[in-house]
Design an enzyme around this catalytic site. Structure first.
Site, PDB file in Angstrom:
ATOM      1  N   GLU A 104       0.855  -1.184   0.000  1.00 29.95           N
ATOM      2  CA  GLU A 104       0.000   0.000   0.000  1.00 29.95           C
ATOM      3  C   GLU A 104       0.898   1.244   0.000  1.00 29.95           C
ATOM      4  OE1 GLU A 104      -2.666   0.674   3.318  1.00 29.95           O
ATOM      5  OE2 GLU A 104      -4.118   1.624   2.019  1.00 29.95           O
ATOM      6  N   GLU A 108      -5.567  -2.902  12.666  1.00 32.89           N
ATOM      7  CA  GLU A 108      -5.346  -3.740  11.478  1.00 32.89           C
ATOM      8  C   GLU A 108      -6.456  -4.777  11.316  1.00 32.89           C
ATOM      9  OE1 GLU A 108      -3.337  -2.549   9.540  1.00 32.89           O
ATOM     10  OE2 GLU A 108      -2.257  -1.263  10.955  1.00 32.89           O
ATOM     11  N   GLY A 159       3.446   1.779  10.805  1.00 37.05           N
ATOM     12  CA  GLY A 159       3.820   0.843  11.860  1.00 37.05           C
ATOM     13  C   GLY A 159       3.335  -0.570  11.590  1.00 37.05           C
ATOM     14  N   ALA A 160       2.233  -0.670  10.841  1.00 36.07           N
ATOM     15  CA  ALA A 160       1.654  -1.979  10.565  1.00 36.07           C
ATOM     16  C   ALA A 160       0.773  -1.878   9.323  1.00 36.07           C
ATOM     17  CB  ALA A 160       0.823  -2.465  11.751  1.00 36.07           C
ATOM     18  N   MET A 161       0.498  -3.024   8.704  1.00 36.03           N
ATOM     19  CA  MET A 161      -0.259  -3.029   7.449  1.00 36.03           C
ATOM     20  C   MET A 161      -1.222  -4.217   7.414  1.00 36.03           C
ATOM     21  SD  MET A 161      -0.911  -1.879   4.448  1.00 36.03           S
ATOM     22  CE  MET A 161      -2.045  -2.678   3.300  1.00 36.03           C
ATOM     23  N   GLU A 162      -2.449  -3.907   6.951  1.00 32.42           N
ATOM     24  CA  GLU A 162      -3.567  -4.844   7.102  1.00 32.42           C
ATOM     25  C   GLU A 162      -3.699  -5.900   6.018  1.00 32.42           C
ATOM     26  OE1 GLU A 162      -3.805  -1.541   6.466  1.00 32.42           O
ATOM     27  OE2 GLU A 162      -5.329  -1.107   4.944  1.00 32.42           O
ATOM     28  N   ASN A 163      -2.591  -6.369   5.405  1.00 34.73           N
ATOM     29  CA  ASN A 163      -2.727  -7.398   4.369  1.00 34.73           C
ATOM     30  C   ASN A 163      -3.743  -8.452   4.824  1.00 34.73           C
ATOM     31  OD1 ASN A 163      -0.236  -6.249   3.136  1.00 34.73           O
ATOM     32  ND2 ASN A 163       0.661  -7.092   4.991  1.00 34.73           N
TER      33      ASN A 163
HETATM   34 ZN   LIG Z   1      -4.909   1.731   8.762  1.00 32.68          ZN
END
Ligand SMILES: [Zn+2]
Length: 884
Positions: free
Chosen positions: A163, A335, A298-302
């Site tokens: 993303e 996430e 900080g984080a990614m919702e794959n």
């Molecule tokens: Zn988000």
């Protein structure tokens, strides 16, 4: 995506005004990025069959993809997205017929590849087969590697980050969110390593050469940016919840530190299955921890394979604090909310990014309040408004729903407006229609649009239908136009036991307070002190008269769910000020927040803040004291260099804060409320910065104890103690800290120590930290963070250094963050020369459509200069009048 939040200290927050993700530069690519990202609409992908062979050591990979697609309009060419890919073969077939070869041409600027065929393809279904090679990067974009130290030596793991527009770096694809398709991913990997993707492993075959071929089960229909692949010396722990296999994947030896994340995920999954009314549709959901950091997220919702940097997922008993624990929960909650808002239902285009991010942010707050009431996070809504309004009150702001034309503009859309204002507006509208109607509307929206794409109006339609009352008009006012309403409260009059008051709508603005205000329909909730009954109205066409039960001091925006600032007529303000300790804590915070913001913008007297501070008792709510501590540190920073004026303020701030620290003590009481621990850390860091001798001495004493025995200082105190010592470090102290960083084997603790090296007040040490940042020693993902950290206290130094070393700097910043990183360095400056430097930088390096972050940084600098000249004298005057 979870934005990167700087999780330390009030000091940091105060000095930077809580700007979270640090913005800036652009490589030549960025300059060219004004081309549209839209592809010709002649073909639509249905399924991608992808086979990857990564070579982690060489930093390259080979790929083969067969794309099942429908040609919808006769064409001789097919254009899709590709970046840094080289094609060796391209051919198309139909229904098992003979292959028709294509010639490939790549457009680097547009990030596309076009395949041209000898004859026109008639509408119908085809298979496009491509052989290609690509690059494994060192920053989090596309397929990338992260190196880390273990007791056995250096390790390298691979991850992906797609993303907003980087799937095209691994798979030639229609890399736009509305082109949903299914994916089958296969990879040839070292047999000893673990490969992870969105779906479970369907088959694993060991090849004659000792490698393994792993094939993952086909995904549901989804957008390209949600695909994930990870590979490394991992371990995985699982548990079963709600019929779904939940997993945490960490580097070997790390899964025990992920126990909290795993167990909380199970609780969250149950809540979300219920709230959304559509069950989580994949067979498994992993959360993959990775060492290091990004300047961007900080984080990614794959989907089914959430990626999270270790600092936001693992808990190390020696160093992790209560705030870290909350961050782990909040990150997982954010996430996981995206698994529905974003993954199952996706915005059609980046214009509506807030549908993803505003919702996930709102949901993370909601879940934290609901599932961890002991953390007392309900009051944090005021902080969310504050961040959004600060950004929203300068001319360079934008509407929540905005037009995005380029990849780079999409990247810039991940900002405080999209996340924080999005969250605030959702909260206000939920409050307006009621929790039950809102949930019913969200459920209907999920059910209707699952596996599809939407725009904002699809949501409003569902909510209106569920609520049975209009909401679209208010929603449009707050999402389609920029800015922050200001509600002016007239002089309240007591009449037959009620308070009658006139409300007038204006606009809160930091840089154009004289401008004619925009118009909003503003839902207002008001209450008088001592009464539990609330009055509600919607200000329309600029004015409303409100009758509020009771005749006590009047609180407008009671409960603080509204996205607007409130300014009171002097008599109404005085009544509140006198009764300040009797207000609900959330309204104390709201009043402090508005009073200080309006004092800075000149729309109310700046010294009003000190009147409220004077009325705040030592035993006030800890979050109120944390807020005041933050504001005091902001004022301290506004004074700039050491001077008698600053000293007078520092003495005042110290005299207020030291007794509060003395009251709660350095050591936690058993069972103390969570916000007390946060306040303690805030006070220690603030008093350290104010050069409070007893605090400096105690921090030093505990630091020495920490050197002898790491277990002697509780994890909750480690960070504030280190922060105070690191800030006041001398040359030998800095060298000792560097040696400790170098020898540290825990990646998380190591990263923390390198960042601390960048916080020394001493100019010579700041210069050494900058030099160190560009060496290989701290690790590729710490460099930009160190430079950004120096910029918080020495912006000119950091900006000049980064510009002078632009090429090296760019190699150490995520590509998507480059147009934001450099302005982020400058933003803390109060030096007029910096505006010119910033403009020269932007003109030379940023595409015209990508300069918003640079313009916003310039606005921040102008604002700081103005505040120093116009507002600080009011603070001086109050201090003189109230000197003992
Ligand atoms: Zn988000």
């Amino acid at each position: 995506m979870q934005r990167r939040l700087i999780a330390t200290a009030v000091l940091t927050l105060a000095a930077t005004c809580a700007v979270s993700s640090l913005p800036a530069h652009a490589a030549p690519r960025a300059v060219q990025a004004t081309v549209t990202t839209q592809l010709p609409r002649t073909a639509v992908p249905r399924h991608y069959d992808v086979a990857l062979t990564p070579d982690a050591q060489a930093g390259t990979f080979a790929g083969k993809v067969t794309i099942t697609l429908d040609v919808v309009q006769g064409t001789r060419t097919i254009t899709l997205n590709a970046a840094d890919l080289a094609f060796q073969r391209a051919a198309i077939t139909q229904g098992g017929g003979a292959a028709l070869a294509a010639t490939a041409s790549v457009d680097d600027a547009a990030q596309t590849a076009t395949f041209t065929f000898a004859r026109t393809l008639a509408p119908g279904r085809y298979q496009l087969a491509l052989d290609y090679t690509g690059v494994i990067g060192t920053q989090a974009a596309g397929l990338f590697s992260l190196d880390y130290q273990t007791k056995e030596g250096k390790q390298r793991a691979l991850y992906t980050q797609f993303e907003n527009s980087d799937a095209r770096r691994m798979i030639p694809s229609w890399d736009e969110p509305s082109y949903k398709a299914t994916f089958t991913l296969a990879a040839i990997v070292p047999a000893a390593e673990m490969a992870v993707s969105n779906m479970p492993v369907a088959s694993r075959t060991v090849l004659p050469d000792g490698r393994a071929r792993v094939v993952f089960a086909p995904t549901p229909k989804m957008s390209t940016y949600l695909l994930f692949f990870g590979l490394g010396d991992f371990e995985r722990a699982t548990l079963k919840a709600e019929g779904t296999e939940l997993g945490v994947v960490t580097r070997k030896g790390g899964s025990s530190q992920a126990a909290f994340a795993l167990e909380q995920s199970a609780i969250l999954l149950k809540e979300y299955n219920d709230y959304f009314g559509v069950r989580y549709p994949l067979p498994k959901l992993d959360n993959i921890a990775a060492p290091g950091r990004s300047q961007f997220f900080g984080a990614m919702e794959n989907w089914g394979a959430i990626f999270t940097f270790e600092y936001a997922m693992l808990l190390d008993p020696l160093i992790s604090t209560q705030e870290d624990r909350q961050e782990v929960f909040v990150t997982a909650a954010h996430e996981m909310a995206h698994q529905w808002f974003g993954d199952l239902v996706t915005m059609a285009w980046w214009d509506d990014l807030w549908l993803n991010e505003g919702f996930a942010s709102w949901m993370e707050s909601r879940m934290t309040e609901r599932l961890h009431p002991e953390w007392q996070t309900a009051l944090s809504i005021v902080g969310v408004h504050e961040r959004a309004m600060r950004r929203d009150a300068v001319a360079t702001t934008h509407p929540v729903v905005q037009h995005v034309a380029t990849v780079e503009q999409a990247s810039q859309a991940f900002d405080d407006i999209t996340y924080m204002k999005g969250e605030s507006v959702i909260r206000m509208l939920e409050n307006h229609v009621g929790e039950t109607a809102w949930k019913k509307g969200v459920r209907a929206y999920m059910k209707q649009h699952k596996y599809g794409n939407t725009v904002s109006n699809d949501l409003w339609t569902s909510i209106e239908k569920a609520a049975g009352k209009p909401v679209k008009a208010i929603a449009h006012d707050f999402t389609m136009q920029p800015g922050v309403p200001l509600v002016r409260v007239g002089v309240p009059v007591c009449s037959s036991g009620d308070t009658v008051v006139t409300l007038t709508q204006a606009e809160y603005s930091r840089d154009q307070p004289e401008r004619k205000p925009l118009a909003w329909r503003v839902p207002v909730v008001a209450q008088t002190l001592g009464s539990t009954a609330q009055a509600r109205t919607v200000i329309n066409k600029g004015q409303a008269t409100l009758r509020v039960p009771g005749c006590g001091a009047l609180v407008v925006n009671a409960g603080q769910n509204g996205y607007y600032r409130t300014v009171y007529a002097p008599a109404a303000f005085d009544a509140l000020s006198v009764q300040f300790p009797a207000l609900a804590p959330v309204d104390q915070l709201g009043l402090l927040s508005d009073t200080w913001a309006l004092g800075l913008s000149g729309q109310a007297p700046a010294a009003n803040l000190l009147e409220l501070a004077a009325g705040t008792p030592e035993d006030a709510n800890p979050q109120v004291w944390s807020k005041l501590t933050g504001i005091f540190m902001q004022i301290h920073a506004l004074y700039g260099e050491d001077s008698p004026r600053r000293q007078r303020f520092d003495d005042y701030a110290t005299a207020r804060l030291a007794p509060v620290l003395a009251r709660i003590g350095w050591d936690a009481d058993e069972g103390e409320a969570t916000p007390v621990a946060s306040l303690r850390a805030d006070l220690i860091e603030a008093l350290g910065a104010l050069q409070h001798t007893p605090t400096l001495g105690e921090a030093q004493r505990r630091y020495l104890a920490l050197q002898r025995d790491p277990a002697s200082v509780p994890a909750a105190l480690r960070q504030p103690v280190l922060a105070v010592v690191a800030r006041s470090n001398d040359v030998p102290g800095w060298a000792a800290l560097r040696a400790a960083a170098k020898n540290e084997k825990s990646p998380m603790a190591r990263d923390q120590l390198y960042l601390l090296l960048a916080t020394a007040d001493d100019k010579g040490l700041s210069e050494r930290a900058l030099e160190l940042a560009l060496t290989d020693e701290p690790g590729a993902t710490n460099s930009a963070a160190m430079v950004a950290r120096v910029a918080q206290h020495a912006p000119e130094l950091a900006f000049d250094f980064a510009v002078a070393n632009m090429e090296k700097m760019n190699a150490r910043i995520d590509e998507s963050s480059r147009s934001r990183f450099f302005p982020g360095l400058a933003t803390h400056s109060g030096n007029p020369d910096m505006i010119g430097k910033l403009q020269r930088y932007a003109a030379a390096n940023l595409a015209e459509g990508s300069r918003r972050d640079a313009e916003t940084a310039a606005a921040e600098i102008r604002d700081r200069i103005k505040v120093r000249q116009a507002r600080l004298p009011e603070i001086d005057g109050w201090l003189v009048r109230h000197a003992k």
